[in-house]
Design a protein around this motif. Structure first.
Motif, short mmCIF file in Angstrom:
data_model
loop_
_atom_site.label_atom_id
_atom_site.label_comp_id
_atom_site.label_asym_id
_atom_site.label_seq_id
_atom_site.Cartn_x
_atom_site.Cartn_y
_atom_site.Cartn_z
N UNK A 276 0.80 -1.22 0.00
CA UNK A 276 0.00 0.00 0.00
C UNK A 276 0.83 1.26 0.00
N UNK A 277 2.06 1.17 0.49
CA UNK A 277 2.94 2.33 0.44
C UNK A 277 3.22 2.73 -1.01
N UNK A 278 3.29 1.75 -1.88
CA UNK A 278 3.55 2.02 -3.30
C UNK A 278 2.25 2.22 -4.08
N UNK A 279 1.24 1.37 -3.85
CA UNK A 279 0.01 1.43 -4.65
C UNK A 279 -1.15 0.95 -3.81
N UNK A 280 -2.20 1.75 -3.70
CA UNK A 280 -3.28 1.45 -2.76
C UNK A 280 -4.06 0.20 -3.14
N UNK A 281 -4.26 -0.04 -4.43
CA UNK A 281 -5.02 -1.21 -4.84
C UNK A 281 -4.33 -2.50 -4.41
N UNK A 303 -6.30 -0.96 5.60
CA UNK A 303 -6.84 -0.56 4.29
C UNK A 303 -7.20 0.92 4.30
N UNK A 304 -7.83 1.39 5.36
CA UNK A 304 -8.19 2.81 5.47
C UNK A 304 -6.95 3.68 5.48
N UNK A 305 -5.92 3.24 6.18
CA UNK A 305 -4.69 4.02 6.28
C UNK A 305 -3.99 4.13 4.92
N UNK A 306 -3.86 3.01 4.20
CA UNK A 306 -3.16 3.05 2.92
C UNK A 306 -4.01 3.76 1.86
N UNK A 307 -5.34 3.68 1.98
CA UNK A 307 -6.21 4.42 1.06
C UNK A 307 -6.05 5.92 1.25
N UNK A 308 -5.98 6.35 2.51
CA UNK A 308 -5.77 7.77 2.79
C UNK A 308 -4.37 8.22 2.37
N UNK A 309 -3.38 7.36 2.60
CA UNK A 309 -2.01 7.68 2.17
C UNK A 309 -1.93 7.81 0.65
N UNK A 336 -0.81 13.78 3.73
CA UNK A 336 -1.14 12.37 3.48
C UNK A 336 -0.76 11.50 4.67
N UNK A 337 0.37 11.80 5.30
CA UNK A 337 0.77 11.03 6.48
C UNK A 337 -0.25 11.22 7.61
N UNK A 338 -0.68 12.47 7.82
CA UNK A 338 -1.68 12.74 8.85
C UNK A 338 -3.00 12.05 8.52
N UNK A 339 -3.39 12.13 7.24
CA UNK A 339 -4.64 11.51 6.81
C UNK A 339 -4.61 10.00 7.04
N UNK A 340 -3.49 9.36 6.70
CA UNK A 340 -3.38 7.93 6.92
C UNK A 340 -3.49 7.56 8.38
#
Length: 416
Positions: A276-281, A303-309, A336-340
């Motif tokens: 997820x760090x590279x690609x959310x899907x 999943x929520x964290x990597x989607x927000x990232x 993005x870090x805060x959002x994740x």
């Protein structure tokens, strides 16, 4: 500080970037078959999903800007956006389109507003930080239904994603407190709708392009942007596969496992975090394949964290789009870090109440969430309708809130 230090840092940065590029090239030569297959995979996702879904919205957004509709909305939504997010009213258009249509349309529209000088640099950095979000089709269709085979999980993911996004927008209002701000519209005695129509007319006359010319420019600009998005998606699909084949993922997995252990998260989720760090899907897909013995709340939190990232693939797209303006990328990265972080922890906080409500209440999940259009070109009409109506709904809600705030302020002023 010695004047040689900046030069030394520049040389070190060049050395690091060159080493990374050399490593990628050598890896591509060593694993040509894997690189080719992964590039085809990235191309298929872009052609079947991203291109047909985003192209109509990119074109429509450009046309709305050219005809001054964004200026019209800006007057109506000024009373709502400036107090909450320290943004002019035109930012609400970007928020609605970003929330409904997904990455990277929020960044694209923010850059266009900056190019037209409708927002300042500081306001652009605040706006893109929370308006560039995932779309409901991804959260419900790809993740909840496609990977976890449970549409109810999409409700939790969407709630936490959008709540944390709006909370992030409020947090980012404190970003660059001394930065330049666009002046608010002049207070006039005319009715707000009259002033909004007047601003729309002025913007259309200033633009001066006819519908045919505007349509051609919008199509060209939108296709160029989507070609850039496709290139990043293909390249990062290759990079992830190459790193996996080269054994780099094993090293990263050990590091992430230690961090997850400190946070009291299951270490089995480390591969999902790395992907997820590279690609959310890919991150969501790997999380769905974690053994059933792991608590579902932790899976959805990741999943929520990597989607927000949003993944480095989307970050690269945003950085490329913003590079055409003076909007800095670093505030977006921080946001993005805060959002994740917010999305992950809000998921854990809301997991029990939301999941219990869905499971035990008499209310079933509405068709709004169940009737998801098919992916690919054969479902393009349904996808446009699905996303378009939600963008209109969000704009309508924001407009009603803006008018209510406006009338309340006028009533309070008259009563004093």
């Amino acid at each position: 500080m010695s004047p040689k230090n900046p030069v030394l840092r520049s040389h070190i940065r060049s050395l690091i970037m060159g080493a990374i590029a050399l490593f990628l090239v050598v890896s591509l030569i060593m694993y040509p078959e894997q690189a080719f297959n992964s590039s085809l995979k990235g191309l298929k996702i872009w052609w079947d999903v991203v291109f047909p879904a985003l192209l109509p919205f990119f074109i429509a957004s450009e046309i709305l800007m050219g005809f001054g509709v964004v200026h019209f909305l800006g007057i109506l939504l000024e009373p709502l956006m400036r107090p909450l997010f320290r943004l002019p009213g035109v930012g609400a258009f970007v928020v609605a389109m970003g929330l409904a249509s997904g990455y990277p349309i929020g960044a694209k529209l923010t850059a266009r507003l900056r190019e037209q000088e409708l927002i300042s640099r500081s306001e652009g950095e605040r706006l893109v930080s929370f308006a560039n979000t995932a779309d409901p089709l991804f959260m419900f269709g790809a993740v909840a239904v496609g990977f976890f085979h449970d549409v109810s999980l999409g409700v939790i993911i969407a709630i936490t994603h959008y709540v944390s996004s709006l909370l992030l927008g409020f947090i980012m209002r404190f970003h660059d407190p001394g930065g330049a701000a666009t002046p608010p519209p002049e207070r006039e005695s005319n009715f707000i709708l009259i002033r909004a129509f007047r601003e729309m007319h002025k913007a259309r006359m200033k633009d001066g392009r006819g519908f045919g010319e505007l349509m051609g420019d919008a199509t060209t600009s939108s296709i160029n942007t989507l070609l850039m998005v496709g290139g990043f998606m293909i390249m990062f699909s290759v990079v992830i596969e190459v790193l996996n084949e080269a054994g780099v993922m094993v090293i990263l997995s050990a590091i992430i496992s230690g961090i997850l252990s400190m946070l009291q998260f299951p270490v089995e989720l480390a591969p999902a975090v790395i992907s997820g760090t590279f690609e959310i899907t890919l991150g969501a897909q790997v999380a769905s394949q974690v053994p059933n013995s792991i608590n579902m709340a932790y899976k959805i939190a990741i999943v929520s964290a990597v989607t927000a990232w949003s993944g480095l693939s989307v970050h690269s797209q945003v950085a490329s789009i913003l590079s055409k303006t003076d909007i800095r990328y670093t505030p977006y990265l921080t946001a993005r870090l805060i959002h994740g972080f917010l999305a992950g922890w809000i998921t854990l906080l809301l997991w029990n109440p939301v999941s219990n409500y869905i499971r035990y209440s008499n209310a079933s999940i509405p068709a709004f969430f169940r009737e998801l259009p098919d992916t690919g070109w054969h479902g393009i009409a349904e996808r446009i309708s699905f996303l378009g109506w939600r963008a209109i709904l969000l704009l309508g809600i924001l407009m009603m809130l803006g008018l209510l705030v406006r009338f309340f302020n006028r009533f309070r002023t008259n009563s004093l």
